[in-house]
Design a protein around this motif. Sequence first.
Motif, PDB file in Angstrom:
ATOM      1  N   LYS A   1      -1.350  -0.263  -8.248  1.00 13.98           N
ATOM      2  CA  LYS A   1      -2.057  -0.053  -9.516  1.00 13.98           C
ATOM      3  C   LYS A   1      -1.674  -1.116 -10.533  1.00 13.98           C
ATOM      4  O   LYS A   1      -2.537  -1.714 -11.188  1.00 13.98           O
ATOM      5  CB  LYS A   1      -1.743   1.340 -10.057  1.00 13.98           C
ATOM      6  CG  LYS A   1      -2.438   1.652 -11.374  1.00 13.98           C
ATOM      7  CD  LYS A   1      -2.071   3.049 -11.874  1.00 13.98           C
ATOM      8  CE  LYS A   1      -2.741   3.317 -13.219  1.00 13.98           C
ATOM      9  NZ  LYS A   1      -2.375   4.671 -13.734  1.00 13.98           N
ATOM     10  N   ARG A   2      -0.354  -1.363 -10.675  1.00 10.66           N
ATOM     11  CA  ARG A   2       0.101  -2.376 -11.638  1.00 10.66           C
ATOM     12  C   ARG A   2      -0.371  -3.763 -11.238  1.00 10.66           C
ATOM     13  O   ARG A   2      -0.720  -4.589 -12.079  1.00 10.66           O
ATOM     14  CB  ARG A   2       1.628  -2.335 -11.771  1.00 10.66           C
ATOM     15  CG  ARG A   2       2.166  -1.104 -12.490  1.00 10.66           C
ATOM     16  CD  ARG A   2       3.611  -1.307 -12.917  1.00 10.66           C
ATOM     17  NE  ARG A   2       4.493  -1.487 -11.769  1.00 10.66           N
ATOM     18  CZ  ARG A   2       5.095  -0.499 -11.105  1.00 10.66           C
ATOM     19  NH1 ARG A   2       4.889   0.764 -11.494  1.00 10.66           N
ATOM     20  NH2 ARG A   2       5.900  -0.740 -10.079  1.00 10.66           N
TER      21      ARG A   2
ATOM     22  N   PRO B   1       1.836   3.151  -4.246  1.00 12.39           N
ATOM     23  CA  PRO B   1       0.600   3.196  -5.050  1.00 12.39           C
ATOM     24  C   PRO B   1       0.771   2.691  -6.473  1.00 12.39           C
ATOM     25  O   PRO B   1      -0.124   2.045  -7.020  1.00 12.39           O
ATOM     26  CB  PRO B   1       0.228   4.684  -5.029  1.00 12.39           C
ATOM     27  CG  PRO B   1       0.848   5.204  -3.767  1.00 12.39           C
ATOM     28  CD  PRO B   1       2.139   4.445  -3.624  1.00 12.39           C
ATOM     29  N   ASP B   2       1.929   2.980  -7.084  1.00 11.52           N
ATOM     30  CA  ASP B   2       2.145   2.523  -8.460  1.00 11.52           C
ATOM     31  C   ASP B   2       2.170   1.000  -8.544  1.00 11.52           C
ATOM     32  O   ASP B   2       1.639   0.410  -9.500  1.00 11.52           O
ATOM     33  CB  ASP B   2       3.464   3.090  -9.000  1.00 11.52           C
ATOM     34  CG  ASP B   2       3.374   4.575  -9.305  1.00 11.52           C
ATOM     35  OD1 ASP B   2       2.235   5.088  -9.387  1.00 11.52           O
ATOM     36  OD2 ASP B   2       4.425   5.223  -9.443  1.00 11.52           O
TER      37      ASP B   2
ATOM     38  N   GLU C   1       0.811  -1.211   0.000  1.00 14.93           N
ATOM     39  CA  GLU C   1       0.000   0.000   0.000  1.00 14.93           C
ATOM     40  C   GLU C   1       0.852   1.272   0.000  1.00 14.93           C
ATOM     41  O   GLU C   1       0.420   2.327  -0.464  1.00 14.93           O
ATOM     42  CB  GLU C   1      -0.922   0.020   1.214  1.00 14.93           C
ATOM     43  CG  GLU C   1      -0.193   0.094   2.538  1.00 14.93           C
ATOM     44  CD  GLU C   1      -1.119   0.454   3.683  1.00 14.93           C
ATOM     45  OE1 GLU C   1      -2.110   1.156   3.430  1.00 14.93           O
ATOM     46  OE2 GLU C   1      -0.852   0.044   4.820  1.00 14.93           O
TER      47      GLU C   1
ATOM     48  N   LEU D   1      -3.122  -4.541  -9.631  1.00 14.75           N
ATOM     49  CA  LEU D   1      -4.543  -4.671  -9.953  1.00 14.75           C
ATOM     50  C   LEU D   1      -4.749  -4.820 -11.456  1.00 14.75           C
ATOM     51  O   LEU D   1      -5.643  -5.550 -11.900  1.00 14.75           O
ATOM     52  CB  LEU D   1      -5.314  -3.458  -9.431  1.00 14.75           C
ATOM     53  CG  LEU D   1      -5.376  -3.337  -7.902  1.00 14.75           C
ATOM     54  CD1 LEU D   1      -6.127  -2.062  -7.498  1.00 14.75           C
ATOM     55  CD2 LEU D   1      -6.052  -4.557  -7.285  1.00 14.75           C
ATOM     56  N   GLU D   2      -3.921  -4.165 -12.248  1.00 12.97           N
ATOM     57  CA  GLU D   2      -4.005  -4.312 -13.704  1.00 12.97           C
ATOM     58  C   GLU D   2      -3.652  -5.740 -14.118  1.00 12.97           C
ATOM     59  O   GLU D   2      -4.305  -6.332 -14.992  1.00 12.97           O
ATOM     60  CB  GLU D   2      -3.075  -3.302 -14.394  1.00 12.97           C
ATOM     61  CG  GLU D   2      -3.562  -1.865 -14.290  1.00 12.97           C
ATOM     62  CD  GLU D   2      -2.542  -0.872 -14.823  1.00 12.97           C
ATOM     63  OE1 GLU D   2      -1.380  -1.288 -15.084  1.00 12.97           O
ATOM     64  OE2 GLU D   2      -2.892   0.316 -14.980  1.00 12.97           O
TER      65      GLU D   2
ATOM     66  N   GLU E   1     -14.495  -5.992 -10.815  1.00 11.15           N
ATOM     67  CA  GLU E   1     -13.580  -4.868 -10.630  1.00 11.15           C
ATOM     68  C   GLU E   1     -13.088  -4.859  -9.184  1.00 11.15           C
ATOM     69  O   GLU E   1     -13.534  -5.659  -8.353  1.00 11.15           O
ATOM     70  CB  GLU E   1     -14.266  -3.533 -10.951  1.00 11.15           C
ATOM     71  CG  GLU E   1     -15.432  -3.189 -10.037  1.00 11.15           C
ATOM     72  CD  GLU E   1     -15.976  -1.795 -10.300  1.00 11.15           C
ATOM     73  OE1 GLU E   1     -15.174  -0.837 -10.308  1.00 11.15           O
ATOM     74  OE2 GLU E   1     -17.196  -1.677 -10.492  1.00 11.15           O
TER      75      GLU E   1
END
Length: 318
Positions: free
Chosen positions: A67-68, A63-64, A60, A70-71, A90
């Motif tokens: 994000k990656r 953040p990047d 956590e 979750l992608e 989602e």
Amino acid sequence: MTETEGGTVESKEFRVGDKIADRFTIEEVLPALGKYAHYRAAETEGNKVVLSQIGRPTKESEPDKVKRGLERATRALSWIRHPGFVIPKEFVLHDGLLFSVFPEVKGTLLDVYIKEQQPPISKILHWTIEISEMLDQIHEARQPQFVGNLPVRNVLVNADGEVQLLGFDLNPDLKLEFIPVDDSAPKVPDQKFDARTDCWVLGKLIQQMVEAGGEDTRKAYREEAKVRTLVQTMTADDPEKRVANMSTLKSRLELLTRKEKKVDEASLLTAPITVLTVEEEDKFKELKQKIKYLLGGVVIVFLLVALLGQTLFPEGGW
């Protein structure tokens, strides 16, 4: 806090009326699925969903990376297309906590359905075929997944009588994994999971379904020698002796469910006998036909000559 095999997952208790990510209003607190709390919620547009509280991502502070991660998880989910899979549509973050958003699913737990409906062995095999198709998809994905454990309560039966598989979710490391509802399923003896492991799992699931059906289902199962032989192969302790993969397993299960058409031998014995006779071919048939035509022609010519003579010489004679 929720204790898991991998450590402690930070979580928070939510109540009816609480709002998540400014989009979802909790309407009901559901029984936990494995290690995650679940909630039935209404989206602002009115859609009903189920939220799974994964907890605080392990990365956590970056953040990047979250994000990656979750992608990557979303791409992994794109491989799963079988309608029987219940998977997140989602992911959302709320106060640093990660939630999976699932479509609302309605159905009856598999063991409850079997106990109430007493389906035939052929239906149990049909469900196993469907689950083998689902597992084949995740086995063949770019990043193969194996369940290694499948409690009967991870399966629902919908209104159409088809199975739906629950339990696929993210973990706090943002990796897709299968989460058993409980620890009731038999424990696979393998050290490393692969397709043969999940063949063992499905063999044990068939046995769990038979047990859920009670004495009548157990009796029907005992009468299916070929089915029992296949299940013994599926659940062999030595992985090399099991069915190799889901595609082969599916073919063998389908072979068992086919209804062979039996010929009624008694009807064949009592059927009327039809005698077929063949006329012997006349070798001189064509020659005889030509002679017949020739004689006919001669007679016609003779009659024409006689008629002509009578016309030309009415008074004469020969």
